[in-house]
Design a protein around this motif. Structure first.
Motif, short mmCIF file in Angstrom:
data_model
loop_
_atom_site.label_atom_id
_atom_site.label_comp_id
_atom_site.label_asym_id
_atom_site.label_seq_id
_atom_site.Cartn_x
_atom_site.Cartn_y
_atom_site.Cartn_z
N VAL A 134 0.86 -1.19 0.00
CA VAL A 134 0.00 0.00 0.00
C VAL A 134 0.89 1.23 0.00
O VAL A 134 1.78 1.36 0.85
N PRO A 135 0.68 2.16 -0.94
CA PRO A 135 1.51 3.36 -0.97
C PRO A 135 1.49 4.10 0.37
O PRO A 135 0.43 4.26 0.98
N ALA A 136 2.64 4.54 0.81
CA ALA A 136 2.74 5.21 2.11
C ALA A 136 1.83 6.43 2.15
O ALA A 136 1.72 7.20 1.18
N ASP B 234 11.66 -1.91 12.35
CA ASP B 234 10.88 -0.89 11.64
C ASP B 234 10.25 -1.42 10.36
O ASP B 234 9.88 -0.64 9.47
N ALA B 235 10.09 -2.74 10.23
CA ALA B 235 9.47 -3.31 9.03
C ALA B 235 8.04 -2.80 8.90
O ALA B 235 7.24 -2.89 9.83
N ARG B 236 7.68 -2.28 7.75
CA ARG B 236 6.34 -1.76 7.51
C ARG B 236 5.31 -2.89 7.54
O ARG B 236 5.62 -4.05 7.27
N ILE B 237 4.08 -2.52 7.85
CA ILE B 237 2.98 -3.48 7.85
C ILE B 237 1.72 -2.75 7.38
O ILE B 237 1.49 -1.60 7.75
N ASP B 238 0.93 -3.41 6.55
CA ASP B 238 -0.30 -2.83 6.00
C ASP B 238 -1.49 -3.29 6.84
O ASP B 238 -1.98 -4.41 6.68
N LEU B 239 -1.96 -2.42 7.73
CA LEU B 239 -3.03 -2.76 8.66
C LEU B 239 -4.39 -2.50 8.03
O LEU B 239 -4.58 -1.51 7.30
N GLY B 240 -5.35 -3.37 8.33
CA GLY B 240 -6.67 -3.28 7.72
C GLY B 240 -7.78 -3.04 8.72
O GLY B 240 -7.62 -3.17 9.93
N MET B 241 -8.95 -2.71 8.17
CA MET B 241 -10.16 -2.52 8.96
C MET B 241 -11.33 -2.63 7.99
O MET B 241 -11.18 -2.38 6.79
N ASN B 242 -12.49 -3.02 8.50
CA ASN B 242 -13.69 -3.06 7.67
C ASN B 242 -14.58 -1.87 7.98
O ASN B 242 -14.81 -1.54 9.15
N ILE C 284 -10.95 10.62 0.06
CA ILE C 284 -10.40 9.98 1.26
C ILE C 284 -8.97 10.42 1.53
O ILE C 284 -8.59 10.65 2.70
N ASN C 285 -8.16 10.54 0.51
CA ASN C 285 -6.73 10.82 0.70
C ASN C 285 -6.36 12.27 0.37
O ASN C 285 -5.19 12.57 0.12
N GLN C 286 -7.34 13.15 0.39
CA GLN C 286 -7.04 14.56 0.12
C GLN C 286 -6.19 15.17 1.23
O GLN C 286 -6.34 14.80 2.39
#
Length: 319
Positions: free
Chosen positions: A10-12, A243-251, A317-319
């Motif tokens: 997922v793009p930072a 510091d390994a990145r992780i892509d966290l989710g939610m519904n 959402i990403n504005q």
């Protein structure tokens, strides 16, 4: 696994959205009435609309045989995950293809590695392997697998799948699945490998996500709440993988977009700005990907909802 083994897709600084494919699973907890009479044509149409709308992934669930005692709640409609994801791969070109979730303890990890590596190669490198421990004890019994060992089997499965994707001839000395001198091709197209997102909301699952996952797929809101669960994952991640990145989710909550009447319970409606704020609040929690769900009375209405989300809400959402 080490920090260098982590894969973030997922793009930072962004929140991306995906959805479960309708029709392919028809549990009473989420199926919409129209899905019972639908099939391949509707699934393909939804996939095409989701891709055009800019969604990040389409997801398919996994059950092999639902026990009769569970059928009233779960139904027995669960399309095979690999067959369905292959069908989606042929129907689309860009959207990612995910299992949400593949019950890894049901199979030898080399079966999982082969299936998803092949799917990755055939789809142009679009696979996300979402895995979980499973929860239907009678299904485990039918398959001859010890339900009590499902967590340990999942952990070892993840480790061996990573090894098999990293090396054509993996070496793995785990207690359940020792492997050496066994090669697999085709290789996954994604490099260094496809991401593995781990499902579950129990404390044990959250620790597994932190220690072994590239991402998190919540299965319901954890009892401790989302903020506490995210902090637990991040703290354990720092402890075990730096510091390994992780892509966290939610519904997200159930949504219905537009002015058409919708009296379904637990459904959020409102202006585009109000609905976009739901996702901005999720993003502020530190979440990178979000599953979306729409109330719908027909395939036409679902497709209209997806298209409206992509045109009117996703850009906010990403504005």
């Amino acid at each position: 696994m080490t920090p260098s083994d982590a894969v973030s897709i997922v793009p930072a600084g962004t929140l991306v959205c995906g959805m479960q494919l309708p029709v392919a699973a028809q549990s009473a907890t989420f199926v919409q009435p129209w899905e019972g009479a639908a099939g391949a044509a509707e699934m393909r149409r939804v996939a095409e609309v989701a891709e055009a709308a800019g969604l990040f992934y389409l997801a398919v669930s996994d059950h092999i045989a639902v026990p009769r005692a569970h059928a009233a709640a779960m139904s027995t409609v669960w399309y095979d995950a690999i067959a369905t994801l292959g069908f989606l791969a042929a129907a689309t070109r860009r959207i990612r293809l995910m299992s949400y979730v593949w019950v890894a303890p049901y199979r030898h990890p080399l079966v999982t590695a082969k299936a998803f590596a092949s799917l990755d190669a055939l789809s142009g490198g679009r696979v996300i392997l979402g895995v979980g421990a499973g929860h239907v004890e009678a299904e485990f019994a039918a398959l001859g697998i010890d339900f009590r060992r499902r967590g340990a089997l999942l952990n070892e499965s993840i480790d061996l799948v990573v090894a098999a994707w990293r090396d054509e001839y993996p070496v793995h000395d785990g207690p359940a699945f020792p492997v050496r001198d066994l090669g697999q091709q085709p290789r996954p197209l994604q490099q260094p490998r496809p991401p593995i997102w781990i499902g579950g909301s129990t404390p044990a699952a959250l620790r597994r996500v932190a220690e072994r996952g590239d991402g998190w797929l919540p299965q319901g809101v954890p009892e401790m709440g989302m903020p506490a669960a995210i902090e637990l994952i991040r703290a354990q991640r720092r402890k075990t993988r730096g510091d390994a990145r992780i892509d966290l989710g939610m519904n997200a909550p159930w949504l219905h977009i537009g002015q058409a009447a919708c009296d379904a319970p637990n459904t959020r409606t409102g202006s585009n700005a109000e609905l976009a704020e739901i996702f901005r609040a999720i993003k502020r929690l530190g979440v990178q990907h979000c599953g979306i769900r729409f109330r719908s009375r027909s395939c036409d209405e679902l497709c209209d909802q997806i298209a409206a989300f992509g045109a009117d809400i996703l850009p906010l959402i990403n504005q």
